[in-house]
Design a protein around this motif. Structure first.
Motif, PDB file in Angstrom:
ATOM      1  N   LEU A 159     -68.571  43.967   1.857  1.00 38.74           N
ATOM      2  CA  LEU A 159     -67.446  43.215   2.417  1.00 38.74           C
ATOM      3  C   LEU A 159     -67.435  43.298   3.935  1.00 38.74           C
ATOM      4  CD1 LEU A 159     -64.221  43.750   0.231  1.00 38.74           C
ATOM      5  CD2 LEU A 159     -65.491  41.640   0.644  1.00 38.74           C
ATOM      6  N   GLU A 160     -67.755  44.470   4.459  1.00 38.17           N
ATOM      7  CA  GLU A 160     -67.800  44.639   5.910  1.00 38.17           C
ATOM      8  C   GLU A 160     -68.838  43.701   6.529  1.00 38.17           C
ATOM      9  OE1 GLU A 160     -65.867  46.156   7.834  1.00 38.17           O
ATOM     10  OE2 GLU A 160     -64.892  47.765   6.709  1.00 38.17           O
ATOM     11  N   TYR A 276     -65.994  45.063  12.187  1.00 37.92           N
ATOM     12  CA  TYR A 276     -66.309  46.484  12.278  1.00 37.92           C
ATOM     13  C   TYR A 276     -66.847  46.894  13.647  1.00 37.92           C
ATOM     14  CZ  TYR A 276     -67.515  51.129  10.623  1.00 37.92           C
ATOM     15  OH  TYR A 276     -67.561  52.492  10.454  1.00 37.92           O
ATOM     16  N   GLY A 277     -67.940  46.253  14.081  1.00 32.28           N
ATOM     17  CA  GLY A 277     -68.573  46.673  15.330  1.00 32.28           C
ATOM     18  C   GLY A 277     -67.651  46.546  16.524  1.00 32.28           C
ATOM     19  N   ALA A 282     -64.016  49.015  20.475  1.00 34.98           N
ATOM     20  CA  ALA A 282     -62.719  49.008  21.154  1.00 34.98           C
ATOM     21  C   ALA A 282     -61.951  50.299  20.891  1.00 34.98           C
ATOM     22  CB  ALA A 282     -61.906  47.793  20.702  1.00 34.98           C
ATOM     23  N   ALA A 283     -62.021  50.799  19.661  1.00 34.36           N
ATOM     24  CA  ALA A 283     -61.310  52.036  19.334  1.00 34.36           C
ATOM     25  C   ALA A 283     -61.814  53.194  20.176  1.00 34.36           C
ATOM     26  CB  ALA A 283     -61.462  52.339  17.845  1.00 34.36           C
ATOM     27  N   GLU A 284     -63.132  53.287  20.330  1.00 35.77           N
ATOM     28  CA  GLU A 284     -63.690  54.355  21.160  1.00 35.77           C
ATOM     29  C   GLU A 284     -63.328  54.155  22.630  1.00 35.77           C
ATOM     30  OE1 GLU A 284     -65.197  57.032  20.284  1.00 35.77           O
ATOM     31  OE2 GLU A 284     -65.673  56.707  18.176  1.00 35.77           O
ATOM     32  N   ARG A 307     -56.868  49.833   9.132  1.00 35.05           N
ATOM     33  CA  ARG A 307     -58.259  49.572   9.507  1.00 35.05           C
ATOM     34  C   ARG A 307     -58.950  50.844   9.992  1.00 35.05           C
ATOM     35  NH1 ARG A 307     -62.715  47.517   8.267  1.00 35.05           N
ATOM     36  NH2 ARG A 307     -63.839  46.197   9.740  1.00 35.05           N
ATOM     37  N   LEU A 308     -58.209  51.715  10.667  1.00 40.42           N
ATOM     38  CA  LEU A 308     -58.793  52.952  11.173  1.00 40.42           C
ATOM     39  C   LEU A 308     -59.296  53.856  10.047  1.00 40.42           C
ATOM     40  CD1 LEU A 308     -56.323  53.841  14.067  1.00 40.42           C
ATOM     41  CD2 LEU A 308     -58.729  53.195  14.311  1.00 40.42           C
ATOM     42  N   THR A 309     -58.702  53.742   8.859  1.00 38.55           N
ATOM     43  CA  THR A 309     -59.133  54.592   7.739  1.00 38.55           C
ATOM     44  C   THR A 309     -60.419  54.085   7.089  1.00 38.55           C
ATOM     45  OG1 THR A 309     -57.897  53.402   6.005  1.00 38.55           O
ATOM     46  CG2 THR A 309     -56.723  55.124   7.239  1.00 38.55           C
ATOM     47  N   THR A 310     -60.917  52.902   7.499  1.00 39.71           N
ATOM     48  CA  THR A 310     -62.099  52.317   6.859  1.00 39.71           C
ATOM     49  C   THR A 310     -63.361  52.471   7.695  1.00 39.71           C
ATOM     50  OG1 THR A 310     -61.799  50.109   7.848  1.00 39.71           O
ATOM     51  CG2 THR A 310     -60.586  50.574   5.819  1.00 39.71           C
ATOM     52  N   MET A 311     -63.291  53.174   8.812  1.00 34.73           N
ATOM     53  CA  MET A 311     -64.442  53.285   9.721  1.00 34.73           C
ATOM     54  C   MET A 311     -65.458  54.311   9.207  1.00 34.73           C
ATOM     55  SD  MET A 311     -63.954  51.181  12.357  1.00 34.73           S
ATOM     56  CE  MET A 311     -63.528  50.019  11.057  1.00 34.73           C
TER      57      MET A 311
END
Length: 469
Positions: A159-160, A276-277, A282-284, A307-311
């Motif tokens: 899915l990702e 995802y990418g 962006a999160a980092e 979304r943060l729990t799916t990384m």
């Protein structure tokens, strides 16, 4: 973690079977002999630090999570919670027996937990005519889907990949809503229209396949309208992937199948809005600042937190978060984990966790360091959120709790200025029924497998004092 002897035979065997490997093949990949691997799987030899490092390198696993699953985490906590039921009190099942069963026979522990879950659900809901002969249907659709998602560590690579390809095709606009709407129209002939609450008849969104029309409630907030369009697009564009996942999962009945379909489409919608990418980069860059990520991707707090729990992509993992969503009464309506965290399977949350205090500080970020009974420490963030649609019946605020192992806390924007070495730590537990803490004034029930130490001549801080291990 590696100073004590780790006997992880059951977990090692499960990992091998999950990878579809014979003992000889796994032994060759680890650079050890098949006989030595056999000894490890039978708990005749402890797993060394060197073996853990080889496992991490060969199979891209989290060493700490793998090691902890062989200890007091995972199946042991779930099994202990089962034995808090009054029907088992006369058996005197000890904590040590529970640990040994979970460590040496994890499939048996899971079977007992499933049976008890089915028993609980049968008490609440008699079996209907739509069970299709599958005993797994005795478990409610919500429980079944939640367990399935968690067994996949809340991450679905196919899915990702599909969502990331689709997100890339949409470009990188200031707002993704319009490209999503155009994609629906140009690729599938679907129009999107905002409708009044009266026309929606209580629904937040409705798709009419005959008219090729997606209706969105005017009461939805902008980011929820965007999510609604992404959800419908995922149903159409990613249908083959979702169908394969559902077929492989083998839901026990039609109701569970539909709920799983919705859950996977929701997952895909979040992945389309936050590919995802791009999202991980962006999160980092923003040190996992939820507000910055909300602004970057046009999403709301709950969407970003989920979304943060799916990384958990192999070779590109983010901070492994866990997440809870509760209402003011403490009812848990969402529960996801990107890493191991001792959630209660049948109960709520520990009252000492300030997730509940977020309602007294609406709109503010509340941080806390917590420590579970096994000595693991976590940095947590709690804040209130608004419901997607606010009406007189839907109520007001919910609260989101997001957390990670303290070893990752230095990477978080919200931990800046906090001395993680000296900050006060709050001891918490998964639920009273399986919490071993003795002197807790918040305890509501005695723990499983413990002998009560109640005496008429002596009262204690805890209403249920018990004999220690």
């Amino acid at each position: 973690m590696v100073q004590r002897k780790l006997f992880l035979g059951a977990r090692l065997k499960r990992l091998r079977r999950e990878r579809g490997l014979q003992q000889g093949a796994m032994a060759a990949e680890l650079g050890i002999s098949p006989s030595y691997l056999n000894h490890l799987e039978r708990n005749q030899r402890p797993v060394t630090a060197g073996i853990l490092l080889k496992l991490a390198d060969a199979y891209d696993i989290d060493i700490r999570a793998f090691a902890s699953e062989g200890g007091e985490h995972g199946g042991a906590d779930q099994l202990a919670e089962v034995f808090t039921d009054g029907m088992f009190q006369d058996l005197g099942v000890s904590r040590q027996e529970i640990l040994e069963t979970a460590d040496n026979a994890p499939a048996l522990a899971e079977a007992v937990t499933r049976l008890y879950t089915a028993f609980r659900e049968l008490q609440r809901h008699p079996v209907g005519a739509d069970t299709e002969g599958d005993e797994r249907s005795y478990i409610t659709p919500e429980t079944w889907v939640r367990d399935f998602i968690q067994s996949s560590r809340n991450h679905f690579p196919d899915l990702e990949d599909g969502a990331e390809t689709l997100g890339g095709a949409l470009g990188d606009p200031l707002s993704v809503a319009e490209p999503l709407r155009r994609r629906l129209k140009e690729a599938y002939g679907v129009d999107v229209r905002v409708a009044s609450p009266e026309e929606m008849e209580g629904a937040s969104q409705v798709y009419d396949p005959q008219r090729r029309l997606l209706l969105l409630s005017s009461l939805l907030r902008p980011e929820n309208k965007t999510f609604g369009i992404a959800y419908q697009l995922s149903l159409l564009e990613l249908h083959p992937i979702i169908a394969r996942l559902i077929e492989a999962a083998r839901p026990p009945d039609a109701g569970t199948r539909h709920l799983l379909h919705v859950s996977l489409a929701n997952y895909a919608a979040g992945a389309i809005m936050m590919p995802y990418g791009k999202f991980l980069t962006a999160a980092e860059r923003y040190r996992y600042s939820i507000d910055r990520l909300c602004a970057e991707f046009g999403a709301n707090v709950e969407q970003v937190a989920h979304r943060l729990t799916t990384m958990n992509r192999q070779g590109a993992r983010g901070v492994p978060f866990f997440m809870l969503r509760i209402d003011p009464a403490g009812n848990v309506s969402k529960r996801y984990a990107g890493e191991k965290f001792p959630f209660s399977r049948f109960g709520g949350t520990c009252p000492r966790w300030n997730l509940h205090a977020a309602f007294q500080a609406a709109g503010q970020v509340v941080t806390q360091l917590i420590e579970t009974p096994d000595g693991h420490r976590y940095f947590t963030v709690a804040r209130t959120i608004e419901r997607p649609i606010k009406t007189e019946l839907s109520g007001g605020l919910l609260a989101i709790g997001l957390g990670c192992d303290i070893e990752h806390a230095h990477r978080l924007h919200c931990a800046e200025g906090i001395d993680l070495e000296r900050a006060p730590v709050t001891p918490v537990g998964p639920s009273c029924g399986i919490c071993p803490r003795m002197d807790c004034a918040y305890r509501a029930t005695p723990p499983a497998g413990r002998t009560l130490a109640v005496h008429e001549f002596r009262k204690t801080v805890s209403p249920f004092p018990f004999v220690g291990a």
